[in-house]
Design a protein around this motif. Structure first.
Motif, PDB file in Angstrom:
ATOM      1  N   ASP A   1       0.814  -1.220   0.000  1.00 20.61           N
ATOM      2  CA  ASP A   1       0.000   0.000   0.000  1.00 20.61           C
ATOM      3  C   ASP A   1       0.851   1.274   0.000  1.00 20.61           C
ATOM      4  OD1 ASP A   1       0.907  -0.020   2.598  1.00 20.61           O
ATOM      5  OD2 ASP A   1      -1.071   0.015   3.526  1.00 20.61           O
ATOM      6  N   GLY A   2       2.162   1.131  -0.241  1.00 21.44           N
ATOM      7  CA  GLY A   2       3.025   2.287  -0.412  1.00 21.44           C
ATOM      8  C   GLY A   2       3.712   2.812   0.834  1.00 21.44           C
ATOM      9  N   ALA A   3       3.502   2.188   1.979  1.00 24.10           N
ATOM     10  CA  ALA A   3       4.161   2.635   3.207  1.00 24.10           C
ATOM     11  C   ALA A   3       5.637   2.232   3.199  1.00 24.10           C
ATOM     12  CB  ALA A   3       3.461   2.036   4.423  1.00 24.10           C
ATOM     13  N   ALA A   4       6.440   3.022   3.880  1.00 22.06           N
ATOM     14  CA  ALA A   4       7.880   2.739   3.951  1.00 22.06           C
ATOM     15  C   ALA A   4       8.155   1.514   4.810  1.00 22.06           C
ATOM     16  CB  ALA A   4       8.612   3.945   4.514  1.00 22.06           C
ATOM     17  N   LYS A   5       9.078   0.702   4.360  1.00 23.38           N
ATOM     18  CA  LYS A   5       9.584  -0.428   5.131  1.00 23.38           C
ATOM     19  C   LYS A   5      11.029  -0.638   4.699  1.00 23.38           C
ATOM     20  CE  LYS A   5       8.306  -4.302   2.117  1.00 23.38           C
ATOM     21  NZ  LYS A   5       7.687  -5.620   2.071  1.00 23.38           N
ATOM     22  N   ARG A   6      11.658  -1.653   5.255  1.00 21.79           N
ATOM     23  CA  ARG A   6      13.030  -1.996   4.884  1.00 21.79           C
ATOM     24  C   ARG A   6      13.099  -3.465   4.527  1.00 21.79           C
ATOM     25  NH1 ARG A   6      15.771   0.421  10.235  1.00 21.79           N
ATOM     26  NH2 ARG A   6      17.567  -0.828   9.640  1.00 21.79           N
ATOM     27  N   TRP A   7      14.017  -3.787   3.621  1.00 25.85           N
ATOM     28  CA  TRP A   7      14.318  -5.175   3.258  1.00 25.85           C
ATOM     29  C   TRP A   7      15.601  -5.506   3.995  1.00 25.85           C
ATOM     30  CZ3 TRP A   7      11.837  -8.989   0.742  1.00 25.85           C
ATOM     31  CH2 TRP A   7      12.581 -10.075   0.284  1.00 25.85           C
TER      32      TRP A   7
ATOM     33  N   THR B   1      20.776 -20.547   4.595  1.00 27.88           N
ATOM     34  CA  THR B   1      19.474 -19.901   4.593  1.00 27.88           C
ATOM     35  C   THR B   1      19.522 -18.641   5.450  1.00 27.88           C
ATOM     36  OG1 THR B   1      18.388 -22.025   4.297  1.00 27.88           O
ATOM     37  CG2 THR B   1      17.024 -20.216   5.111  1.00 27.88           C
ATOM     38  N   GLY B   2      19.012 -17.558   4.903  1.00 25.16           N
ATOM     39  CA  GLY B   2      18.998 -16.291   5.616  1.00 25.16           C
ATOM     40  C   GLY B   2      17.651 -16.015   6.250  1.00 25.16           C
ATOM     41  N   LEU B   3      17.644 -14.991   7.073  1.00 23.19           N
ATOM     42  CA  LEU B   3      16.407 -14.537   7.703  1.00 23.19           C
ATOM     43  C   LEU B   3      16.054 -13.171   7.152  1.00 23.19           C
ATOM     44  CD1 LEU B   3      17.170 -15.379  11.435  1.00 23.19           C
ATOM     45  CD2 LEU B   3      15.894 -16.761   9.780  1.00 23.19           C
ATOM     46  N   LEU B   4      14.815 -13.030   6.720  1.00 19.55           N
ATOM     47  CA  LEU B   4      14.276 -11.733   6.350  1.00 19.55           C
ATOM     48  C   LEU B   4      13.618 -11.181   7.608  1.00 19.55           C
ATOM     49  CD1 LEU B   4      13.499  -9.570   4.259  1.00 19.55           C
ATOM     50  CD2 LEU B   4      11.360 -10.839   3.943  1.00 19.55           C
ATOM     51  N   LEU B   5      14.184 -10.110   8.153  1.00 17.36           N
ATOM     52  CA  LEU B   5      13.629  -9.487   9.353  1.00 17.36           C
ATOM     53  C   LEU B   5      12.550  -8.515   8.905  1.00 17.36           C
ATOM     54  CD1 LEU B   5      16.951  -8.850  11.298  1.00 17.36           C
ATOM     55  CD2 LEU B   5      15.445 -10.861  11.363  1.00 17.36           C
ATOM     56  N   ALA B   6      11.314  -8.855   9.178  1.00 20.25           N
ATOM     57  CA  ALA B   6      10.167  -8.081   8.693  1.00 20.25           C
ATOM     58  C   ALA B   6       9.466  -7.421   9.870  1.00 20.25           C
ATOM     59  CB  ALA B   6       9.205  -8.993   7.947  1.00 20.25           C
ATOM     60  N   ARG B   7       9.420  -6.095   9.863  1.00 19.80           N
ATOM     61  CA  ARG B   7       8.707  -5.374  10.921  1.00 19.80           C
ATOM     62  C   ARG B   7       7.204  -5.643  10.771  1.00 19.80           C
ATOM     63  NH1 ARG B   7       9.305   0.692  10.526  1.00 19.80           N
ATOM     64  NH2 ARG B   7       7.655   0.375   9.030  1.00 19.80           N
ATOM     65  N   ALA B   8       6.574  -5.959  11.885  1.00 19.84           N
ATOM     66  CA  ALA B   8       5.133  -6.228  11.884  1.00 19.84           C
ATOM     67  C   ALA B   8       4.386  -5.027  11.336  1.00 19.84           C
ATOM     68  CB  ALA B   8       4.659  -6.551  13.291  1.00 19.84           C
ATOM     69  N   ASP B   9       3.454  -5.302  10.447  1.00 22.72           N
ATOM     70  CA  ASP B   9       2.642  -4.267   9.812  1.00 22.72           C
ATOM     71  C   ASP B   9       1.182  -4.576  10.111  1.00 22.72           C
ATOM     72  OD1 ASP B   9       1.676  -2.223   8.214  1.00 22.72           O
ATOM     73  OD2 ASP B   9       1.982  -3.315   6.336  1.00 22.72           O
ATOM     74  N   GLY B  10       0.611  -3.877  11.059  1.00 25.13           N
ATOM     75  CA  GLY B  10      -0.783  -4.104  11.412  1.00 25.13           C
ATOM     76  C   GLY B  10      -0.929  -5.044  12.588  1.00 25.13           C
ATOM     77  N   GLU B  11      -2.123  -5.042  13.152  1.00 23.85           N
ATOM     78  CA  GLU B  11      -2.391  -5.811  14.361  1.00 23.85           C
ATOM     79  C   GLU B  11      -2.193  -7.309  14.165  1.00 23.85           C
ATOM     80  OE1 GLU B  11      -2.849  -6.673  18.137  1.00 23.85           O
ATOM     81  OE2 GLU B  11      -2.696  -4.641  17.333  1.00 23.85           O
ATOM     82  N   ARG B  12      -2.628  -7.861  13.079  1.00 19.01           N
ATOM     83  CA  ARG B  12      -2.499  -9.304  12.850  1.00 19.01           C
ATOM     84  C   ARG B  12      -1.036  -9.729  12.859  1.00 19.01           C
ATOM     85  NH1 ARG B  12      -3.835 -12.873   7.695  1.00 19.01           N
ATOM     86  NH2 ARG B  12      -3.911 -14.886   8.728  1.00 19.01           N
TER      87      ARG B  12
END
Length: 135
Positions: free
Chosen positions: A38-44, A54-65
């Motif tokens: 939806d166009g919000a800023a995040k990081r890869w 195997t690497g880990l993609l650290l993904a910041r939680a986006d939204g309550e779920r």
């Protein structure tokens, strides 16, 4: 064919990067700006054990779920497994860094094992060679 990345949902990027690089000794492979669908800023953000794998993609939680998944990605089970050559040194480094040890070291037929929590609260097995094998 190989499994390249596994996502670990985290509260914030920077504390997760510190945990995985400074505490576990992973390498920071990439930290690039990106956007959500939806166009919000995040990081890869990608971290890997030294030497690849195997690497880990650290993904910041986006939204309550997604926030509900932080630390509970596999519903209380051990979901990640870190195999090391020097179990004792790695375990002592985790303890010295204040990592939460959920189950202390024990010997199994497949090797030494201890359970610890990552920065998000996910459970990991720290796995080493069986006692008596060269380290």
């Amino acid at each position: 064919m190989r499994l390249d990345l596994v996502t670990v949902v985290v509260e914030e990027y920077d504390p997760a990067i510190v945990f995985f690089t400074e505490v576990l000794g992973f390498e920071l492979v990439e930290d690039s700006p990106a956007t959500t669908t939806d166009g919000a800023a995040k990081r890869w953000v990608v971290v890997r054990p030294p030497g690849g794998g195997t690497g880990l993609l650290l993904a910041r939680a986006d939204g309550e779920r997604q926030r509900e998944a932080v630390g509970d990605q596999v519903k209380g089970r051990v979901g990640f497994f870190l195999r090391v050559d020097d179990f004792r040194a790695t375990f002592e480094r985790l303890e010295a860094a204040g990592v939460t040890i959920v189950r202390p070291p024990r010997d199994e037929v497949y090797g030494q094992v201890a359970v610890f929590e990552d920065v998000a609260g996910n459970l990991w097995d720290l796995l080493g060679p069986p006692v008596g094998e060269a380290q």
